[in-house]
Scaffold this active site. Structure first.
Site, mmCIF file in Angstrom:
data_model
loop_
_atom_site.group_PDB
_atom_site.id
_atom_site.type_symbol
_atom_site.label_atom_id
_atom_site.label_comp_id
_atom_site.label_asym_id
_atom_site.label_seq_id
_atom_site.Cartn_x
_atom_site.Cartn_y
_atom_site.Cartn_z
ATOM 1 N NE ARG A 1 27.846 5.610 23.803
ATOM 2 C CZ ARG A 1 27.950 6.302 24.937
ATOM 3 N NH1 ARG A 1 27.476 7.544 24.992
ATOM 4 N NH2 ARG A 1 28.525 5.772 25.999
ATOM 5 C CB THR B 1 30.096 -0.334 19.856
ATOM 6 O OG1 THR B 1 29.927 -1.197 18.714
ATOM 7 C CG2 THR B 1 28.738 0.067 20.428
ATOM 8 C CD1 TRP C 1 24.777 -5.495 9.323
ATOM 9 C CD2 TRP C 1 22.609 -5.658 8.801
ATOM 10 N NE1 TRP C 1 24.074 -4.691 10.187
ATOM 11 C CE2 TRP C 1 22.754 -4.766 9.890
ATOM 12 C CE3 TRP C 1 21.332 -5.912 8.305
ATOM 13 C CZ2 TRP C 1 21.659 -4.137 10.490
ATOM 14 C CZ3 TRP C 1 20.248 -5.292 8.896
ATOM 15 C CH2 TRP C 1 20.406 -4.408 9.976
ATOM 16 C CB SER D 1 16.998 -1.790 2.798
ATOM 17 O OG SER D 1 17.777 -0.693 2.363
ATOM 18 C CG HIS E 1 21.807 -2.259 7.172
ATOM 19 N ND1 HIS E 1 22.375 -2.990 6.152
ATOM 20 C CD2 HIS E 1 22.836 -1.920 7.995
ATOM 21 C CE1 HIS E 1 23.667 -3.093 6.358
ATOM 22 N NE2 HIS E 1 23.981 -2.449 7.478
ATOM 23 N NE ARG F 1 28.395 3.907 8.828
ATOM 24 C CZ ARG F 1 28.566 2.658 9.249
ATOM 25 N NH1 ARG F 1 27.810 1.696 8.762
ATOM 26 N NH2 ARG F 1 29.484 2.363 10.140
ATOM 27 C CB CYS G 1 28.777 -5.561 19.472
ATOM 28 S SG CYS G 1 28.304 -4.009 20.243
ATOM 29 C CB CYS H 1 25.498 -4.241 18.204
ATOM 30 S SG CYS H 1 26.951 -3.171 18.176
#
Length: 468
Positions: A187, A189, A200, A252, A255, A287, A394, A397
């Site tokens: 989720r 963060t 990325w 992609s 992501h 996004r 993270c 993550c």
């Protein structure tokens, strides 16, 4: 005269209707249309359409898959979150409490999982445990039985196989710990900005077969973005061979899926009394809205569906591995293990019945020498991406990034192991084609994440329906 006046009055009435916004003028687009109007119909390089995937996933697959992933076998994942980044040293660790991962205490993990007796029947496990122990010692002990010596050599060959698309963690390392995925959900963060962009950016710019002269749309670390640059990017992408184009679309799509999760489980309220997580519509629009992202958002969502099809196809092809009577989802609880295997096989048979599977036979076709080199480049690029996950600042993550890249890597390994799967023995260990528990857990949890994303798109579509 009367007919002339009637015509004039009718004409004036039509003009008034047009000026007042009536008479056929299209109403303004809703936020849902801006995000989803282009995310429909057939997908590029596929014979499948978005609507078929939505119906199949949301109503036939998603509920059963979630039940499976809540079971003990799939909720505990062993991972080393302390591996150093192999590419750069200046990692900025996220200090937010939502970035932290809480590992399991030893007594929280079922004994059957910790003992590694998870692959086959009890009889077959005796050989395998001896084999794994010998392999960890780094040599084939001549005092071992001939059968075990042979197994060790075959397993070592498998581990060094060119079919592995990920650099997996050494789960025997003292730094590797079990994590309960249900207690450490993926989720939002708060990990964002230049550090997240750098991850990325390295993935896209250095591992997606893209020349430096071609600029990726909406790259936050690049200057001089514009419509011409975007057109140049997609002209380049469409000119690639199907394998390299697919590689970019998989990354992609991954992501995009991660961004859907972060938008769907966003920290909406944080007080000393409680934390409230839920759908952040604004975050999702930033996004994926077609206008806000200059058309890029809907493309990302279509790539998510492409990723779904690739992983779905892999699961349909690996069914024979799990159907063998010796295979168990072993945790030590015989009743629960049997029920979970039955549920897993139900899910895999449901997946096999999907009418519009992706056809991977177009991959690595043609000249054998060129195809072999292309497959090797494909594999090495993806292995590199799996190593980049150790650079994520993270920890939560990093956990989900490592799990999902390993899951996708396992799916690719399955897709390109068709002959090995077909030649597996009906019982006993399979030496030519083999999946570790780590690969199995990551494969199903990674697909669970994609499945959840597709389900969440339906939720966002409904939430955005009345917003302009």
């Amino acid at each position: 005269m009367g007919r002339g006046w009637g015509f004039l009055i009718g004409l004036l009435g039509a003009v008034w209707l047009l000026r007042s916004g009536h008479g056929g003028q299209q109403p303004p687009e809703t936020a849902a249309q801006r995000c989803f109007c282009q995310v429909s119909g057939y997908l590029d390089d596929c014979t499948c359409d978005v609507e078929t995937i939505d119906r199949f996933n949301n109503y036939r697959l998603f509920p059963r898959l979630q039940k499976l992933l809540e079971s003990d076998y799939f909720r505990y994942y062993k991972v080393n979150l302390k591996k150093p980044c192999p590419f750069w040293n200046d990692i900025s660790q996220c200090g937010r409490r939502d970035c932290a991962v809480k590992p399991c205490q030893s007594d929280e993990v079922p004994d059957g999982i910790k003992s590694a007796s998870y692959k086959y029947s009890e009889e077959a496990n005796n050989l395998i445990e001896e084999c794994e122990q010998a392999e960890r010692l780094g040599a084939v002990d001549e005092s071992l039985s001939e059968e075990t010596q042979k197994a060790v050599l075959q397993w070592t060959k498998h581990d060094d196989s060119s079919d592995n698309f990920c650099e997996a963690d050494d789960i025997q390392s003292p730094d590797a710990e079990y994590v309960d995925l249900l207690l450490n959900p993926e989720r939002y963060t708060g990990y964002k900005g230049p550090d997240a962009w750098k991850i990325w950016n390295v993935i896209y710019e250095e591992n997606c077969f893209k020349p430096q002269t071609i600029k990726r749309p909406l790259n936050p670390l690049a200057s001089g973005q514009g419509k011409g640059k975007e057109n140049a990017f997609y002209s380049w992408l469409e000119g690639l061979c199907v394998e390299k184009r697919a590689f970019y679309r998989l990354i992609s799509g991954l992501h995009a899926s991660i961004n859907v999760h972060l938008s769907a489980r966003y920290l909406l309220q944080d007080t000393w009394l409680e934390k409230k997580w839920g759908h952040n519509i604004t975050e999702f629009q930033q996004r994926f809205d077609g206008i806000l992202t200059e058309g890029e958002g809907p493309r990302r969502l279509k790539n998510l569906y492409f990723l779904y099809l690739i992983e779905l196809r892999a699961l349909s092809k690996v069914l024979p591995f799990f159907e063998r009577p010796d295979f168990q989802l072993f945790t030590g609880n015989k009743i629960q293990d049997a029920e979970n295997k039955m549920l897993l096989l139900e899910i895999l048979h449901e997946i096999k019945s999907f009418p519009l599977h992706f056809d991977e036979n177009s991959f690595f076709a043609g000249d054998k020498k060129e195809a072999h080199k292309l497959k090797e480049d494909f594999r090495l690029h993806f292995r590199n991406i799996s190593r980049i996950m150790d650079c994520v600042g993270c920890f939560k993550c990093r956990l989900w990034g490592k799990l999902q890249t390993q899951g996708l890597g396992t799916a690719l390994k399955i897709l390109f192991s068709e002959k090995l799967i077909a030649n597996m023995p009906e019982s006993g260990p399979s030496y030519e084609f083999h999946l570790t528990r780590q690969e199995i857990v990551s494969l199903f949890n990674a697909f669970g994440r994609i499945s959840t994303s597709v389900k969440e798109l339906e939720n966002f579509r409904n939430l955005l329906q009345n917003i302009h």
